[in-house]
Design an enzyme around this catalytic site. Sequence first.
Site, PDB file in Angstrom:
ATOM      1  N   ASP A 162       1.095  -1.164   0.155  1.00  0.00           N
ATOM      2  CA  ASP A 162      -0.004  -0.071   0.159  1.00  0.00           C
ATOM      3  C   ASP A 162       1.101   1.257   0.055  1.00  0.00           C
ATOM      4  O   ASP A 162       1.658   1.363   1.010  1.00  0.00           O
ATOM      5  CB  ASP A 162      -0.863  -0.062   1.317  1.00  0.00           C
ATOM      6  CG  ASP A 162      -1.771   1.142   1.132  1.00  0.00           C
ATOM      7  OD1 ASP A 162      -1.610   2.139   0.785  1.00  0.00           O
ATOM      8  OD2 ASP A 162      -2.981   0.994   1.754  1.00  0.00           O
ATOM      9  N   SER A 191      -0.337  12.229 -16.091  1.00  0.00           N
ATOM     10  CA  SER A 191      -1.440  12.372 -16.763  1.00  0.00           C
ATOM     11  C   SER A 191      -1.556  13.857 -17.500  1.00  0.00           C
ATOM     12  O   SER A 191      -0.518  14.703 -17.199  1.00  0.00           O
ATOM     13  CB  SER A 191      -2.535  12.357 -15.616  1.00  0.00           C
ATOM     14  OG  SER A 191      -3.952  13.043 -16.405  1.00  0.00           O
ATOM     15  N   TYR A 235      -7.186  16.619  -8.250  1.00  0.00           N
ATOM     16  CA  TYR A 235      -6.583  15.621  -8.872  1.00  0.00           C
ATOM     17  C   TYR A 235      -5.505  15.756  -9.774  1.00  0.00           C
ATOM     18  O   TYR A 235      -4.203  15.605  -9.466  1.00  0.00           O
ATOM     19  CB  TYR A 235      -7.529  14.595  -9.858  1.00  0.00           C
ATOM     20  CG  TYR A 235      -6.798  13.604 -10.807  1.00  0.00           C
ATOM     21  CD1 TYR A 235      -6.339  12.577 -10.319  1.00  0.00           C
ATOM     22  CD2 TYR A 235      -6.719  13.833 -12.102  1.00  0.00           C
ATOM     23  CE1 TYR A 235      -5.476  11.491 -11.136  1.00  0.00           C
ATOM     24  CE2 TYR A 235      -6.111  13.032 -13.071  1.00  0.00           C
ATOM     25  CZ  TYR A 235      -5.372  11.888 -12.547  1.00  0.00           C
ATOM     26  OH  TYR A 235      -5.036  10.802 -13.289  1.00  0.00           O
ATOM     27  N   LYS A 294      -1.290  15.762  -9.475  1.00  0.00           N
ATOM     28  CA  LYS A 294      -0.449  15.110 -10.664  1.00  0.00           C
ATOM     29  C   LYS A 294       0.325  16.410 -10.876  1.00  0.00           C
ATOM     30  O   LYS A 294       1.490  16.001 -11.350  1.00  0.00           O
ATOM     31  CB  LYS A 294      -1.311  14.677 -11.598  1.00  0.00           C
ATOM     32  CG  LYS A 294      -2.055  13.559 -11.549  1.00  0.00           C
ATOM     33  CD  LYS A 294      -1.252  12.264 -11.486  1.00  0.00           C
ATOM     34  CE  LYS A 294      -2.061  11.126 -11.401  1.00  0.00           C
ATOM     35  NZ  LYS A 294      -1.067   9.764 -11.422  1.00  0.00           N
TER      36      LYS A 294
HETATM   37  N1  NAP Z   1      -7.195   5.539 -16.930  1.00  0.00           N
HETATM   38  C1  NAP Z   1      -6.960   7.029 -17.242  1.00  0.00           C
HETATM   39  O1  NAP Z   1      -7.830   7.455 -17.887  1.00  0.00           O
HETATM   40  C2  NAP Z   1      -5.763   7.823 -16.581  1.00  0.00           C
HETATM   41  C3  NAP Z   1      -5.784   8.906 -17.249  1.00  0.00           C
HETATM   42  C4  NAP Z   1      -4.252   9.619 -16.865  1.00  0.00           C
HETATM   43  C5  NAP Z   1      -3.488   9.013 -15.931  1.00  0.00           C
HETATM   44  N2  NAP Z   1      -3.948   7.919 -15.408  1.00  0.00           N
HETATM   45  C6  NAP Z   1      -3.146   7.211 -14.206  1.00  0.00           C
HETATM   46  O2  NAP Z   1      -2.721   5.987 -14.376  1.00  0.00           O
HETATM   47  C7  NAP Z   1      -2.641   5.487 -13.080  1.00  0.00           C
HETATM   48  C8  NAP Z   1      -3.282   3.914 -13.174  1.00  0.00           C
HETATM   49  O3  NAP Z   1      -4.774   4.119 -13.286  1.00  0.00           O
HETATM   50  P1  NAP Z   1      -5.547   3.156 -14.017  1.00  0.00           P
HETATM   51  O4  NAP Z   1      -6.212   3.757 -15.219  1.00  0.00           O
HETATM   52  O5  NAP Z   1      -5.044   1.840 -14.201  1.00  0.00           O
HETATM   53  O6  NAP Z   1      -6.844   3.016 -13.063  1.00  0.00           O
HETATM   54  P2  NAP Z   1      -7.317   1.953 -12.110  1.00  0.00           P
HETATM   55  O7  NAP Z   1      -7.603   0.604 -12.923  1.00  0.00           O
HETATM   56  O8  NAP Z   1      -8.309   2.532 -10.996  1.00  0.00           O
HETATM   57  O9  NAP Z   1      -5.888   1.620 -11.277  1.00  0.00           O
HETATM   58  C9  NAP Z   1      -5.522   2.373 -10.323  1.00  0.00           C
HETATM   59  C10 NAP Z   1      -4.543   1.141  -9.335  1.00  0.00           C
HETATM   60  O10 NAP Z   1      -4.026   2.222  -8.321  1.00  0.00           O
HETATM   61  C11 NAP Z   1      -4.082   1.313  -7.125  1.00  0.00           C
HETATM   62  N3  NAP Z   1      -4.267   2.012  -5.845  1.00  0.00           N
HETATM   63  C12 NAP Z   1      -5.034   2.983  -5.360  1.00  0.00           C
HETATM   64  N4  NAP Z   1      -4.721   3.258  -4.228  1.00  0.00           N
HETATM   65  C13 NAP Z   1      -3.483   2.663  -3.599  1.00  0.00           C
HETATM   66  C14 NAP Z   1      -2.808   2.412  -2.588  1.00  0.00           C
HETATM   67  N5  NAP Z   1      -3.052   3.378  -1.537  1.00  0.00           N
HETATM   68  N6  NAP Z   1      -1.647   1.580  -2.689  1.00  0.00           N
HETATM   69  C15 NAP Z   1      -1.341   1.054  -3.731  1.00  0.00           C
HETATM   70  N7  NAP Z   1      -2.337   1.103  -4.847  1.00  0.00           N
HETATM   71  C16 NAP Z   1      -3.224   1.691  -4.647  1.00  0.00           C
HETATM   72  C17 NAP Z   1      -5.640   0.583  -7.283  1.00  0.00           C
HETATM   73  O11 NAP Z   1      -5.844  -0.419  -6.319  1.00  0.00           O
HETATM   74  P3  NAP Z   1      -7.197  -0.929  -5.672  1.00  0.00           P
HETATM   75  O12 NAP Z   1      -7.886  -1.886  -6.772  1.00  0.00           O
HETATM   76  O13 NAP Z   1      -7.041  -1.528  -4.442  1.00  0.00           O
HETATM   77  O14 NAP Z   1      -8.113   0.442  -5.506  1.00  0.00           O
HETATM   78  C18 NAP Z   1      -5.487   0.115  -8.651  1.00  0.00           C
HETATM   79  O15 NAP Z   1      -4.706  -1.103  -8.694  1.00  0.00           O
HETATM   80  C19 NAP Z   1      -2.995   6.420 -12.157  1.00  0.00           C
HETATM   81  O16 NAP Z   1      -1.937   6.803 -11.506  1.00  0.00           O
HETATM   82  C20 NAP Z   1      -3.915   7.370 -12.780  1.00  0.00           C
HETATM   83  O17 NAP Z   1      -3.744   8.784 -12.322  1.00  0.00           O
HETATM   84  C21 NAP Z   1      -5.183   7.198 -15.680  1.00  0.00           C
END
Ligand code: NAP
Length: 304
Positions: free
Chosen positions: A74, A151, A164, A168
């Site tokens: 975590d 992001s 957010y 970032k």
């Molecule tokens: N998808 C988009 O549109 C997008 C766009 C720009 C940037 N991003 C960035 O890409 C990254 C990954 O996002 P994603 O799209 O893959 O979304 P996601 O599927 O929601 O994945 C987020 C991951 O972060 C984990 N997480 C949250 N809190 C945590 C903690 N305290 N310790 C360890 N892990 C934790 C979640 O675990 P749990 O399952 O336990 O919650 C999940 O595995 C993020 O940093 C996000 O800001 C995403």
Amino acid sequence: MYLRYAHMFLMEKKVVLITGCSSGIGLGLAVLLASDTCQRFKVYATMRDLSKKERLLECVRNCHVDTFEILQMDVTDQHSVLATIEKIKEQRVDVLVCNAGVGLMGPLECHTYETMKNIFDVNLFGTISTIQAFLPGMKQRKTGRIIISSSVGGLQGIPFNDVYCASKFAVEGLCESLAIVLQHFNIHVSLIECGPVSTNFMNNLHTWDPSDGCLQCVDSDTRSLYAQYLQHCKTIFQDVAQDTDEILQMYLEAIEAPLPSLRYFTTQFFMPLTKLKLSCAGGSEYVQAMHKFVFSGTKTEEHQ
Ligand SMILES: NC(=O)c1ccc[n+]([C@@H]2O[C@H](COP(=O)([O-])OP(=O)(O)OC[C@H]3O[C@@H](n4cnc5c(N)ncnc54)[C@H](OP(=O)(O)O)[C@@H]3O)[C@@H](O)[C@H]2O)c1
């Protein structure tokens, strides 16, 4: 024939640790690297809640056991981060991918202090703690790569994503500053600037529905702007959201390039707004253009 494959076994594997692998980008990257045909990587896929590991295990079912391990971590819990280091058999991490992140959407007045603090705890302080933990080893070995899931929202303000984006933006400042000093240690920092990606991110983020009771404390103009924004967001996700596989190539490039860039843009779609922001230092041009883009559906000149 044996010689052809001998290098797979002789070459030392790159040890990669990824945070937030229960879903989305983290899960996808862990699977991609663990299933590398030349077995060049040993992946430590970490997640905060091991009860979510089944999906990942299913995806790596056919991978070689030497290429993959799941660990609990975590990023908001320093003990958990430090305990992870002890579990790395190779006692080194060559590539650290700080990917864990959470979103927050809605009018600023609606967010509680606890919710906003959680966004910073995960996105900023979680990233800092993870880097702090693995940096001394990289410095000692005078080699390493740190890759961050940043992001477009880390480079330019997005309406109703204030907190957010603030988290970032902070990550961008952190990494840009670090990158300067880390050059001396042959450690490369790369920020992956994602636009919308088709993951569970939108479902997982903290948000408010315009019909939600909490929004009743917000004035009607803001409520109506927020409803417009949600509609815009839906359209943007439908039109330009990228598949995880598409953006993972950028992570691979940051891992493999002899001299990786500080920033990798997964999409060109937001580039006109990014350029506008950077070229007009006063900032008002960007504010006007973004307002038009979101609330009147007017694209910037380059978008048209
Ligand atoms: N998808 C988009 O549109 C997008 C766009 C720009 C940037 N991003 C960035 O890409 C990254 C990954 O996002 P994603 O799209 O893959 O979304 P996601 O599927 O929601 O994945 C987020 C991951 O972060 C984990 N997480 C949250 N809190 C945590 C903690 N305290 N310790 C360890 N892990 C934790 C979640 O675990 P749990 O399952 O336990 O919650 C999940 O595995 C993020 O940093 C996000 O800001 C995403």
